[in-house]
Design a protein around this motif. Sequence first.
Motif, mmCIF file in Angstrom:
data_model
loop_
_atom_site.group_PDB
_atom_site.id
_atom_site.type_symbol
_atom_site.label_atom_id
_atom_site.label_comp_id
_atom_site.label_asym_id
_atom_site.label_seq_id
_atom_site.Cartn_x
_atom_site.Cartn_y
_atom_site.Cartn_z
ATOM 1 N N UNK A 132 0.877 -1.180 0.000
ATOM 2 C CA UNK A 132 0.000 0.000 0.000
ATOM 3 C C UNK A 132 0.909 1.224 0.000
ATOM 4 N N UNK A 133 0.991 1.890 -1.141
ATOM 5 C CA UNK A 133 1.888 3.047 -1.274
ATOM 6 C C UNK A 133 1.284 4.296 -0.657
ATOM 7 N N UNK A 134 -0.020 4.421 -0.749
ATOM 8 C CA UNK A 134 -0.686 5.611 -0.193
ATOM 9 C C UNK A 134 -2.141 5.253 0.115
ATOM 10 N N UNK A 135 -2.639 5.795 1.226
ATOM 11 C CA UNK A 135 -4.003 5.496 1.637
ATOM 12 C C UNK A 135 -4.649 6.734 2.234
ATOM 13 N N UNK A 136 -5.840 7.055 1.761
ATOM 14 C CA UNK A 136 -6.618 8.174 2.302
ATOM 15 C C UNK A 136 -7.987 7.637 2.704
ATOM 16 N N UNK A 137 -8.274 7.567 3.997
ATOM 17 C CA UNK A 137 -9.587 7.043 4.418
ATOM 18 C C UNK A 137 -10.723 7.909 3.886
ATOM 19 N N UNK A 138 -11.821 7.275 3.587
ATOM 20 C CA UNK A 138 -13.035 7.964 3.138
ATOM 21 C C UNK A 138 -14.118 7.717 4.170
ATOM 22 N N UNK A 139 -14.713 8.780 4.709
ATOM 23 C CA UNK A 139 -15.788 8.580 5.704
ATOM 24 C C UNK A 139 -16.935 7.765 5.099
ATOM 25 N N UNK A 140 -17.441 6.829 5.880
ATOM 26 C CA UNK A 140 -18.564 6.004 5.447
ATOM 27 C C UNK A 140 -19.857 6.750 5.762
ATOM 28 N N UNK A 141 -20.552 7.202 4.713
ATOM 29 C CA UNK A 141 -21.773 7.967 4.908
ATOM 30 C C UNK A 141 -22.877 7.183 5.584
ATOM 31 N N UNK A 142 -22.742 5.845 5.591
ATOM 32 C CA UNK A 142 -23.793 5.032 6.206
ATOM 33 C C UNK A 142 -23.581 4.838 7.700
ATOM 34 N N UNK A 143 -22.424 5.258 8.226
ATOM 35 C CA UNK A 143 -22.140 4.998 9.635
ATOM 36 C C UNK A 143 -23.118 5.711 10.547
ATOM 37 N N UNK A 144 -23.535 6.924 10.170
ATOM 38 C CA UNK A 144 -24.494 7.652 10.997
ATOM 39 C C UNK A 144 -25.823 6.897 11.076
ATOM 40 N N UNK A 145 -26.206 6.241 9.968
ATOM 41 C CA UNK A 145 -27.450 5.462 9.972
ATOM 42 C C UNK A 145 -27.285 4.181 10.790
ATOM 43 N N UNK A 146 -26.100 3.552 10.679
ATOM 44 C CA UNK A 146 -25.845 2.364 11.489
ATOM 45 C C UNK A 146 -25.939 2.686 12.978
ATOM 46 N N UNK A 147 -25.366 3.846 13.356
ATOM 47 C CA UNK A 147 -25.375 4.248 14.764
ATOM 48 C C UNK A 147 -26.800 4.426 15.257
ATOM 49 N N UNK A 148 -27.626 5.082 14.449
ATOM 50 C CA UNK A 148 -29.023 5.272 14.848
ATOM 51 C C UNK A 148 -29.754 3.939 14.936
ATOM 52 N N UNK A 149 -29.436 3.037 14.026
ATOM 53 C CA UNK A 149 -30.098 1.731 14.039
ATOM 54 C C UNK A 149 -29.718 0.936 15.277
ATOM 55 N N UNK A 150 -28.458 1.063 15.729
ATOM 56 C CA UNK A 150 -27.978 0.305 16.889
ATOM 57 C C UNK A 150 -28.397 0.921 18.217
ATOM 58 N N UNK A 151 -28.694 2.231 18.213
ATOM 59 C CA UNK A 151 -28.962 2.944 19.467
ATOM 60 C C UNK A 151 -30.086 2.274 20.258
ATOM 61 N N UNK A 152 -29.809 1.991 21.516
ATOM 62 C CA UNK A 152 -30.818 1.452 22.417
ATOM 63 C C UNK A 152 -31.062 -0.037 22.295
ATOM 64 N N UNK A 153 -30.360 -0.715 21.394
ATOM 65 C CA UNK A 153 -30.566 -2.145 21.180
ATOM 66 C C UNK A 153 -29.422 -2.952 21.786
ATOM 67 N N UNK A 154 -29.711 -4.160 22.225
ATOM 68 C CA UNK A 154 -28.656 -5.057 22.690
ATOM 69 C C UNK A 154 -27.772 -5.428 21.506
ATOM 70 N N UNK A 155 -26.498 -5.775 21.756
ATOM 71 C CA UNK A 155 -25.584 -6.056 20.630
ATOM 72 C C UNK A 155 -26.107 -7.130 19.680
ATOM 73 N N UNK A 156 -26.701 -8.189 20.225
ATOM 74 C CA UNK A 156 -27.188 -9.275 19.368
ATOM 75 C C UNK A 156 -28.333 -8.821 18.486
ATOM 76 N N UNK A 157 -29.285 -8.087 19.054
ATOM 77 C CA UNK A 157 -30.410 -7.570 18.269
ATOM 78 C C UNK A 157 -29.925 -6.529 17.273
ATOM 79 N N UNK A 158 -28.958 -5.709 17.665
ATOM 80 C CA UNK A 158 -28.438 -4.681 16.756
ATOM 81 C C UNK A 158 -27.829 -5.317 15.514
ATOM 82 N N UNK A 159 -27.075 -6.409 15.690
ATOM 83 C CA UNK A 159 -26.478 -7.079 14.530
ATOM 84 C C UNK A 159 -27.557 -7.679 13.624
ATOM 85 N N UNK A 160 -28.622 -8.215 14.234
ATOM 86 C CA UNK A 160 -29.691 -8.773 13.409
ATOM 87 C C UNK A 160 -30.431 -7.674 12.646
ATOM 88 N N UNK A 161 -30.658 -6.522 13.283
ATOM 89 C CA UNK A 161 -31.350 -5.420 12.609
ATOM 90 C C UNK A 161 -30.497 -4.819 11.495
#
Length: 577
Positions: A132-161
Amino acid sequence: MYAPERLSLGLGLGALLASLALVHPLALVGGALVGVFRLPFLLGFILVFFRSLLFPLPLPPSGPLEAEGVVQRGILHTSSGAVHVNPPLEDGVYHLKGRIVPPAPPRLPGGLDEQTWLLGQGIRAVFKVETVLEQTPVPDGREVFRTRLRDGLSPRVARMMEALTLGEKQGLGDYAAFQESGLAHLLALSGLHVGLLAAFFVLLLFPLGPSRYLLALLGLLLYLGLVGPNPSLLRATLMAGLSLLGLFFGLGRSSLLSALGVAFFFQMLLSPWTIFSLSLQLSYLATLGLALGLPALPKAKGGLGVVQGAFWTTLSAQALALPFLLHHFHLLPLLSPLANLFALPLVGVLVPLGFLKLLLGDLLAPVVEPLARLLLALTHLFAQGPQLVWGEISFAGFALYYLGLLPLGLALYRKLSWEKALLLTSLPLAFSLLSAWPKPVEALRLGQDAFFFRLGQREVLFLMGREDPEGVARALKALGVGALEVLVAEEGPARILQRALPVGRVIHPGREALDLSTGGLRLEVRKDGWTLFFSGYTARGAFKEGPVEIAGKGRTWSLPPGLKEAASLRLALGYAW
């Protein structure tokens, strides 16, 4: 058949023939359908066929090179085309040094056919990353939606949702239970999710009048952009879009068969190579089964009608897709119709709630958590049910299945009496049963150092330690092995194999001398090796690295251990009459 259905089916069948002709010229035999569908068939064939010839998939130059581009979900997108990245990299902008290599063939029976899998995504090569000669991370636009989906849920249920709502099954420890209960299709984003979301949008926006249909289509397109255009989801969105546009313009909802033909035509015109995608194949076959089966099946009223409708829906969806499911997944949960009867109402609520949770976060967690836990409990309950294990199916097996299904379909539409239909169906069935006899006597090296012996109805496996036991378990199912008579393996790998399929006797190597006789075979286990006597043959191997020597009936063979990434070897010795 009405004129709109003839037009859409003609376009779809012409596109299908053009796509298959690119795989094998024998598909052109299907050109006989031009006499039935005429101009629409010719139009669909010509447009897709010439689109494929004029805009073929690019093939990157082989050998070492440097490449710059964006990596998304394991695919490197460059100015000259897309390639699969190995080893996987996180999403971002990269400058890489490596080499182009061809996709790997499957190492084990039932293993990943990388070439077909990548072709289904429009990719023909693999980029083997060295530096890997050069790497520039790109923000994942879906992470904010994943966070909202996981909020308030147990880890097992969050993964299923996440799997149920976004199609992201990585890290879902319950996925095997979904497969074994016949509910894995609930986690594959396709027509079920699109249909539920479309109905939810239309009902939610009811006060807006006809405009709600356009807004619902916009909502589906946003959802498609969020989760990614996989072939089955794109098919469902195209079909739903046609119906929503028809309702908006006052033309009524298009028939399922018409929408299916038009959607297939446009999908093949957009990317004809997705014909290789298993997701696309299963999606269209299941939908075609629904379109052909449900209108002809009897319908009861009241509560019985609801139960009967759910059963017919599951049966119709699986009727055409069944040989593909068995060929690729080697497992048919026999309680699947009953499991779907209980699970579908829950999913009908959880999918819209999951979509709303992407926007509202933890506000809906108190409602989602208990419903999701109930779905997981049902999944694990039905996963304990009986399973039909089936090996890989040959082309002749596919042909016999559909030949046997055709008379039943004609009888369902009253084109043939049930007596004649059952008689005609019994012929391919009888031929299939006869072709499975006599049972083979064979020896296989699975990968590096797993040695498998099939002795008619009995199977023995020696797992020496270097080969992944989960991969070996999948290989055994692909070979149609429902149970092992004897397993020789260390404790850890043996436990994994025992979770995957029944095992009669487990022997741990190097513990003590053991002589075992059962059902016409005899096994001698010593501290440093083993000897197996079966069907007039003798096989000898060591627990340390070394070949397996087989002798019998005046001949000798040697199955050497393989190197890393070695393919399997098969030695056919005869048949057990």
